[in-house]
Motif scaffolding. Sequence first.
Motif, PDB file in Angstrom:
ATOM      1  N   LEU A 161     -40.582  45.087   4.044  1.00 60.12           N
ATOM      2  CA  LEU A 161     -39.330  45.887   4.625  1.00 60.12           C
ATOM      3  C   LEU A 161     -39.981  46.551   5.995  1.00 60.12           C
ATOM      4  O   LEU A 161     -39.170  46.922   6.472  1.00 60.12           O
ATOM      5  N   ALA A 162     -41.104  46.277   6.301  1.00 57.55           N
ATOM      6  CA  ALA A 162     -41.906  47.191   7.249  1.00 57.55           C
ATOM      7  C   ALA A 162     -41.453  46.160   8.701  1.00 57.55           C
ATOM      8  O   ALA A 162     -41.422  46.935   9.759  1.00 57.55           O
ATOM      9  N   GLY A 163     -41.184  45.115   8.457  1.00 61.98           N
ATOM     10  CA  GLY A 163     -40.465  44.489  10.000  1.00 61.98           C
ATOM     11  C   GLY A 163     -41.731  44.035  10.610  1.00 61.98           C
ATOM     12  O   GLY A 163     -42.640  43.535  10.025  1.00 61.98           O
ATOM     13  N   ASN A 164     -41.735  43.910  11.989  1.00 59.60           N
ATOM     14  CA  ASN A 164     -42.626  43.290  12.919  1.00 59.60           C
ATOM     15  C   ASN A 164     -43.632  44.464  12.764  1.00 59.60           C
ATOM     16  O   ASN A 164     -44.681  44.211  13.426  1.00 59.60           O
ATOM     17  N   ILE A 281     -33.152  46.079  -3.262  1.00 59.21           N
ATOM     18  CA  ILE A 281     -34.219  45.997  -2.073  1.00 59.21           C
ATOM     19  C   ILE A 281     -34.936  44.534  -2.552  1.00 59.21           C
ATOM     20  O   ILE A 281     -35.290  43.856  -1.536  1.00 59.21           O
ATOM     21  N   MET A 282     -35.309  44.580  -3.619  1.00 61.17           N
ATOM     22  CA  MET A 282     -36.255  43.109  -3.990  1.00 61.17           C
ATOM     23  C   MET A 282     -35.336  41.905  -3.763  1.00 61.17           C
ATOM     24  O   MET A 282     -36.036  40.962  -2.996  1.00 61.17           O
ATOM     25  N   ALA A 283     -34.074  41.925  -3.911  1.00 59.29           N
ATOM     26  CA  ALA A 283     -33.311  40.779  -3.823  1.00 59.29           C
ATOM     27  C   ALA A 283     -33.048  40.581  -2.316  1.00 59.29           C
ATOM     28  O   ALA A 283     -33.075  39.461  -1.656  1.00 59.29           O
ATOM     29  N   TYR A 284     -32.881  41.603  -1.495  1.00 59.90           N
ATOM     30  CA  TYR A 284     -32.870  41.626  -0.015  1.00 59.90           C
ATOM     31  C   TYR A 284     -33.993  41.034   0.596  1.00 59.90           C
ATOM     32  O   TYR A 284     -33.793  40.144   1.281  1.00 59.90           O
ATOM     33  N   PRO A 437     -39.116  52.750   9.902  1.00 59.19           N
ATOM     34  CA  PRO A 437     -37.951  52.076   8.967  1.00 59.19           C
ATOM     35  C   PRO A 437     -37.629  53.049   7.803  1.00 59.19           C
ATOM     36  O   PRO A 437     -38.645  53.554   7.182  1.00 59.19           O
ATOM     37  N   ILE A 438     -36.295  53.224   7.319  1.00 62.41           N
ATOM     38  CA  ILE A 438     -36.060  53.920   6.228  1.00 62.41           C
ATOM     39  C   ILE A 438     -36.226  53.139   4.825  1.00 62.41           C
ATOM     40  O   ILE A 438     -36.730  53.869   4.077  1.00 62.41           O
ATOM     41  N   ALA A 439     -36.084  52.027   5.089  1.00 65.87           N
ATOM     42  CA  ALA A 439     -36.124  51.154   3.580  1.00 65.87           C
ATOM     43  C   ALA A 439     -37.652  51.283   2.952  1.00 65.87           C
ATOM     44  O   ALA A 439     -37.784  51.748   1.838  1.00 65.87           O
ATOM     45  N   PRO A 440     -38.837  51.370   3.827  1.00 64.15           N
ATOM     46  CA  PRO A 440     -39.873  51.457   2.964  1.00 64.15           C
ATOM     47  C   PRO A 440     -40.042  53.030   2.434  1.00 64.15           C
ATOM     48  O   PRO A 440     -40.823  53.286   1.229  1.00 64.15           O
ATOM     49  N   PHE A 441     -39.387  53.713   3.234  1.00 60.71           N
ATOM     50  CA  PHE A 441     -39.456  55.280   2.448  1.00 60.71           C
ATOM     51  C   PHE A 441     -38.796  55.410   1.179  1.00 60.71           C
ATOM     52  O   PHE A 441     -39.156  56.104   0.405  1.00 60.71           O
ATOM     53  N   ILE A 442     -37.519  54.783   1.344  1.00 62.79           N
ATOM     54  CA  ILE A 442     -36.850  55.035   0.161  1.00 62.79           C
ATOM     55  C   ILE A 442     -37.435  54.235  -1.148  1.00 62.79           C
ATOM     56  O   ILE A 442     -37.588  54.790  -2.051  1.00 62.79           O
ATOM     57  N   LEU A 443     -38.064  53.015  -0.880  1.00 63.07           N
ATOM     58  CA  LEU A 443     -38.371  52.496  -1.966  1.00 63.07           C
ATOM     59  C   LEU A 443     -39.653  53.135  -2.556  1.00 63.07           C
ATOM     60  O   LEU A 443     -39.881  53.172  -3.750  1.00 63.07           O
TER      61      LEU A 443
END
Length: 504
Positions: A161-164, A281-284, A437-443
């Motif tokens: 989820l971290a991206g680049n 998130i895992m499916a994404y 990024p918000i996604a790693p924070f939420i996970l």
Amino acid sequence: MNTLSLMGTALAGLANPMSIMLLFAGVGVGIVFGSIPGLSGAMAVALFLPVTFAMESADAFTLLVSLYIGGISGGLISAILLNIPGTSSSISTCFDGAPMAKNGQAAKALGTGVVFSFIGGLISFIILIFVAPSLAKITLKFSAVEYFGVCIFALTMIVALAGNNMVKGLLAGCLGLALSCVGMAPIDGTRRFTFGITELSSGFDVLPTLVGIFAVAEVLAYAETVIKSSKTTMIKQDFKIKGFGFTKAEFFSQKWNALRSAVIGTGVGIFPGIGGSVAGIMAYIAAKKSSKYPEKFGTGIMDGVVASECSNNAVIGGALIPLLTLGIPGDGVTAMLLGAFMIHGLTPGPLLFTTSAPLVYSIFATCIVANVVMLVMELFGMRIFIRLLSIPKYILMPCVLILCTIGAFAANNRMFDAKSILFFGILGYLMSKVKLPIAPFILSFILGELVETNLRRGLQFTGGSFWAFFKSPIAAAFMIVAVGFILYTAVKNVLEGRKGKALE
């Protein structure tokens, strides 16, 4: 009687005015609760649980299961239109659904979400009906040690989820883990990071955290754009929706993505306590990793919405498997369904399939029919939902903020939760400014407590030896895969960096 004949009888039993009314009322109310930020399907089930006291068992579960299905799917509406997940399960729907709406494709995003919510739910219900007992037997082998391995594996998804920018992704993940540690520690109840503030003893609840970091942050970001431009902007949307909003070719191009995401959602649902947010998130991540154009994820493409909505709706069927076959609730809603069983003098477990087979298959039939009702209601309703975007944001945003505050308070009846959404709103706004990024924070925030709880329980079971975790084949396998995934991602990023420099 075999499975098909029992299902036929159960479906015929739903063909009466009372059951039909409960199906439509349950799904409709569930959609409303799911679509309002701060409320949820779990809250809808909790509110209607006392209503079922005087009902027949079959009617009670028809209403409660319909509320469950409507509540999970309803979260996509605000996730796409407002970039605010209506429920925690819809977090990953924001990643591509909201950009699609901002690009003028709100109708396509809603149609995609609704149709693939239906498909994800349908696949999980088929799995529930035909292979529930076999799948549930596997979960019997899972202790705290195995759950720790699963959670560690899920936590490594942060690197994807971290991206680049791996550093910023890991920093966001560490921030989420740190905030998940606030409050009383699991097992021994030691207070941590409370700074003498009594309200912090219970820690930060997931719902106010999500509401703040998405909804309040979105309101603050909008306020900033208005101040800078001195005017409000409106995205032009096409209110004339043809069919589902997407073509037949686009639908069939997502078949493997949908199937993979539904299987992931069902699998995650079987494990108690993990939930639809992690499944989405895992499916994404799985969809992004297997895509031919991963760089487009997050910019507004169907693939991300399909992965999220298929998986989070598939969690419903997965969560019902341990409830019905073992008497173990898979999430908050199934915990309340367990209470409903007790209210009606029933004990979920292997014997339920023999002593109350008609009721079990009535629940299965309700899952299928309520899923169809959800599809119909949302497809007709999306023509109304999309018109939310025609409301000026200077009117819409304050209304959203009020609803979020009410929803945050209603979750636990604590004023502290209503106040904490402001803290997380400012945090989310600042994170967006520095591009964390918000996604790693939420996970990491969601998984933090699960990781710690299962680690401490596992250490108690193994006499304090961490190496004993590797003696469990299941836990060891998950942790080895987790390490392998991190190494693979790190090597891949290094090679891509070198390739980029070579091209320069």
